[in-house]
Scaffold this motif. Sequence first.
Motif, PDB file in Angstrom:
ATOM      1  N   ALA A 223      36.258  28.648  36.522  1.00 51.27           N
ATOM      2  CA  ALA A 223      36.883  29.591  36.892  1.00 51.27           C
ATOM      3  C   ALA A 223      37.402  30.353  35.980  1.00 51.27           C
ATOM      4  CB  ALA A 223      38.680  29.024  37.131  1.00 51.27           C
ATOM      5  N   LEU A 224      37.572  30.249  34.005  1.00 49.56           N
ATOM      6  CA  LEU A 224      37.642  31.143  33.333  1.00 49.56           C
ATOM      7  C   LEU A 224      35.980  31.904  32.883  1.00 49.56           C
ATOM      8  CD1 LEU A 224      38.674  31.208  30.330  1.00 49.56           C
ATOM      9  CD2 LEU A 224      37.369  29.516  29.465  1.00 49.56           C
ATOM     10  N   LEU A 225      34.615  31.252  33.511  1.00 48.93           N
ATOM     11  CA  LEU A 225      33.253  32.664  33.542  1.00 48.93           C
ATOM     12  C   LEU A 225      34.449  33.894  34.673  1.00 48.93           C
ATOM     13  CD1 LEU A 225      31.281  33.360  33.058  1.00 48.93           C
ATOM     14  CD2 LEU A 225      30.127  32.692  34.391  1.00 48.93           C
ATOM     15  N   GLU A 226      34.885  33.344  35.618  1.00 46.53           N
ATOM     16  CA  GLU A 226      35.255  34.526  36.671  1.00 46.53           C
ATOM     17  C   GLU A 226      36.656  35.232  36.105  1.00 46.53           C
ATOM     18  OE1 GLU A 226      35.412  36.353  40.302  1.00 46.53           O
ATOM     19  OE2 GLU A 226      33.614  34.634  39.940  1.00 46.53           O
ATOM     20  N   THR A 227      37.273  35.107  36.093  1.00 47.48           N
ATOM     21  CA  THR A 227      38.006  35.798  35.261  1.00 47.48           C
ATOM     22  C   THR A 227      38.060  36.827  33.752  1.00 47.48           C
ATOM     23  OG1 THR A 227      39.980  33.722  36.012  1.00 47.48           O
ATOM     24  CG2 THR A 227      40.253  35.831  33.898  1.00 47.48           C
ATOM     25  N   VAL A 228      36.817  36.277  33.520  1.00 45.09           N
ATOM     26  CA  VAL A 228      36.083  37.198  32.568  1.00 45.09           C
ATOM     27  C   VAL A 228      34.916  38.115  32.970  1.00 45.09           C
ATOM     28  CG1 VAL A 228      34.869  37.527  30.707  1.00 45.09           C
ATOM     29  CG2 VAL A 228      36.643  35.328  30.090  1.00 45.09           C
ATOM     30  N   ILE A 229      34.699  37.710  33.906  1.00 43.55           N
ATOM     31  CA  ILE A 229      33.116  38.758  34.561  1.00 43.55           C
ATOM     32  C   ILE A 229      34.295  39.739  35.817  1.00 43.55           C
ATOM     33  CG2 ILE A 229      32.236  38.761  36.338  1.00 43.55           C
ATOM     34  CD1 ILE A 229      30.335  37.682  34.729  1.00 43.55           C
ATOM     35  N   ARG A 230      35.358  39.152  36.059  1.00 43.17           N
ATOM     36  CA  ARG A 230      36.483  40.125  37.068  1.00 43.17           C
ATOM     37  C   ARG A 230      37.116  41.091  36.370  1.00 43.17           C
ATOM     38  NH1 ARG A 230      40.279  36.790  38.742  1.00 43.17           N
ATOM     39  NH2 ARG A 230      38.783  35.403  40.126  1.00 43.17           N
ATOM     40  N   PHE A 231      38.302  40.586  34.830  1.00 39.17           N
ATOM     41  CA  PHE A 231      38.476  41.328  33.992  1.00 39.17           C
ATOM     42  C   PHE A 231      37.752  42.198  33.430  1.00 39.17           C
ATOM     43  CE2 PHE A 231      40.200  42.084  29.867  1.00 39.17           C
ATOM     44  CZ  PHE A 231      41.895  42.760  30.159  1.00 39.17           C
ATOM     45  N   VAL A 232      36.396  42.354  33.116  1.00 32.10           N
ATOM     46  CA  VAL A 232      35.602  42.768  32.222  1.00 32.10           C
ATOM     47  C   VAL A 232      34.756  43.854  33.938  1.00 32.10           C
ATOM     48  CG1 VAL A 232      33.169  43.578  30.956  1.00 32.10           C
ATOM     49  CG2 VAL A 232      34.237  41.414  30.521  1.00 32.10           C
ATOM     50  N   SER A 233      34.707  43.581  34.075  1.00 29.17           N
ATOM     51  CA  SER A 233      34.320  44.641  35.139  1.00 29.17           C
ATOM     52  C   SER A 233      35.592  45.542  35.916  1.00 29.17           C
ATOM     53  CB  SER A 233      33.412  43.677  36.964  1.00 29.17           C
ATOM     54  OG  SER A 233      33.484  43.939  37.892  1.00 29.17           O
TER      55      SER A 233
ATOM     56  N   ASN B  95      38.547  47.084  33.926  1.00 33.30           N
ATOM     57  CA  ASN B  95      38.684  46.782  32.779  1.00 33.30           C
ATOM     58  C   ASN B  95      37.595  47.786  31.717  1.00 33.30           C
ATOM     59  OD1 ASN B  95      41.639  46.932  33.775  1.00 33.30           O
ATOM     60  ND2 ASN B  95      40.592  44.783  33.205  1.00 33.30           N
ATOM     61  N   TYR B  96      36.118  47.523  31.160  1.00 32.80           N
ATOM     62  CA  TYR B  96      35.148  48.289  30.720  1.00 32.80           C
ATOM     63  C   TYR B  96      35.060  49.541  30.714  1.00 32.80           C
ATOM     64  CZ  TYR B  96      31.543  48.236  27.610  1.00 32.80           C
ATOM     65  OH  TYR B  96      30.515  48.112  26.785  1.00 32.80           O
ATOM     66  N   VAL B  97      34.922  50.126  29.823  1.00 37.84           N
ATOM     67  CA  VAL B  97      35.103  51.811  30.314  1.00 37.84           C
ATOM     68  C   VAL B  97      33.711  52.466  31.128  1.00 37.84           C
ATOM     69  CG1 VAL B  97      34.555  53.331  27.887  1.00 37.84           C
ATOM     70  CG2 VAL B  97      36.072  51.968  27.148  1.00 37.84           C
ATOM     71  N   GLU B  98      32.941  51.716  30.571  1.00 32.80           N
ATOM     72  CA  GLU B  98      31.792  52.121  30.799  1.00 32.80           C
ATOM     73  C   GLU B  98      31.909  51.218  32.718  1.00 32.80           C
ATOM     74  OE1 GLU B  98      28.022  52.294  29.615  1.00 32.80           O
ATOM     75  OE2 GLU B  98      28.862  52.871  27.625  1.00 32.80           O
ATOM     76  N   GLU B  99      31.729  52.155  33.628  1.00 31.54           N
ATOM     77  CA  GLU B  99      31.390  51.397  35.163  1.00 31.54           C
ATOM     78  C   GLU B  99      29.933  50.190  34.808  1.00 31.54           C
ATOM     79  OE1 GLU B  99      30.477  51.391  39.853  1.00 31.54           O
ATOM     80  OE2 GLU B  99      31.517  53.031  38.637  1.00 31.54           O
ATOM     81  N   VAL B 100      30.194  48.250  35.510  1.00 28.01           N
ATOM     82  CA  VAL B 100      29.518  47.674  34.443  1.00 28.01           C
ATOM     83  C   VAL B 100      29.340  46.637  36.099  1.00 28.01           C
ATOM     84  CG1 VAL B 100      31.094  46.452  33.556  1.00 28.01           C
ATOM     85  CG2 VAL B 100      28.354  45.577  33.574  1.00 28.01           C
ATOM     86  N   SER B 101      28.565  46.531  37.169  1.00 29.77           N
ATOM     87  CA  SER B 101      29.020  45.469  37.991  1.00 29.77           C
ATOM     88  C   SER B 101      29.017  43.569  37.395  1.00 29.77           C
ATOM     89  CB  SER B 101      27.914  45.729  39.096  1.00 29.77           C
ATOM     90  OG  SER B 101      26.196  44.880  38.886  1.00 29.77           O
ATOM     91  N   PRO B 102      29.521  43.331  38.579  1.00 28.81           N
ATOM     92  CA  PRO B 102      29.357  41.978  37.977  1.00 28.81           C
ATOM     93  C   PRO B 102      28.205  41.226  38.341  1.00 28.81           C
ATOM     94  CG  PRO B 102      31.730  42.265  40.622  1.00 28.81           C
ATOM     95  CD  PRO B 102      30.516  43.851  39.856  1.00 28.81           C
ATOM     96  N   GLN B 103      27.610  41.382  39.018  1.00 24.74           N
ATOM     97  CA  GLN B 103      26.349  40.944  38.960  1.00 24.74           C
ATOM     98  C   GLN B 103      25.705  41.094  37.870  1.00 24.74           C
ATOM     99  OE1 GLN B 103      24.729  39.259  41.072  1.00 24.74           O
ATOM    100  NE2 GLN B 103      23.408  37.954  39.517  1.00 24.74           N
ATOM    101  N   GLU B 104      25.631  42.395  37.179  1.00 20.15           N
ATOM    102  CA  GLU B 104      25.328  42.475  35.438  1.00 20.15           C
ATOM    103  C   GLU B 104      26.267  42.257  34.584  1.00 20.15           C
ATOM    104  OE1 GLU B 104      24.250  46.274  32.660  1.00 20.15           O
ATOM    105  OE2 GLU B 104      24.961  47.037  34.543  1.00 20.15           O
ATOM    106  N   LEU B 105      27.292  41.417  34.657  1.00 24.82           N
ATOM    107  CA  LEU B 105      27.290  40.619  33.416  1.00 24.82           C
ATOM    108  C   LEU B 105      26.916  39.791  33.971  1.00 24.82           C
ATOM    109  CD1 LEU B 105      31.428  42.197  34.640  1.00 24.82           C
ATOM    110  CD2 LEU B 105      29.619  42.396  32.113  1.00 24.82           C
ATOM    111  N   TYR B 106      27.122  38.603  35.642  1.00 26.29           N
ATOM    112  CA  TYR B 106      26.359  37.566  35.629  1.00 26.29           C
ATOM    113  C   TYR B 106      24.949  37.265  35.153  1.00 26.29           C
ATOM    114  CZ  TYR B 106      30.260  35.166  38.117  1.00 26.29           C
ATOM    115  OH  TYR B 106      31.384  35.036  38.652  1.00 26.29           O
TER     116      TYR B 106
END
Length: 80
Positions: free
Chosen positions: A36-46, A48-59
């Motif tokens: 759940a923590l990893l999912e929350t971080v991935i969603r938050f970064v996806s 709110n990050y300055v550049e567009e980044v997909s959740p798949q790329e973050l995983y």
Amino acid sequence: MRLRRSWAASLVVGMVTLASGGWLLQADGGALPSEALLETVIRFVSDNYVEEVSPQELYDKAIGGLLVELGDPYASFIRA
């Protein structure tokens, strides 16, 4: 008659399995806290990050970082 009992027994076992499986998933919330923590971080970064980044790329980056941190030069991840 034997076929009928076999079918009924299979149905009862299947229903009990489904019922208890659903209860077990509800009892622990489904995901582990670390998942759940990893999912929350991935969603938050996806979101709110300055550049567009997909959740798949973050995983993929998370998996790559995990393998680097293991320190095993032979550990690698190849997406199928």
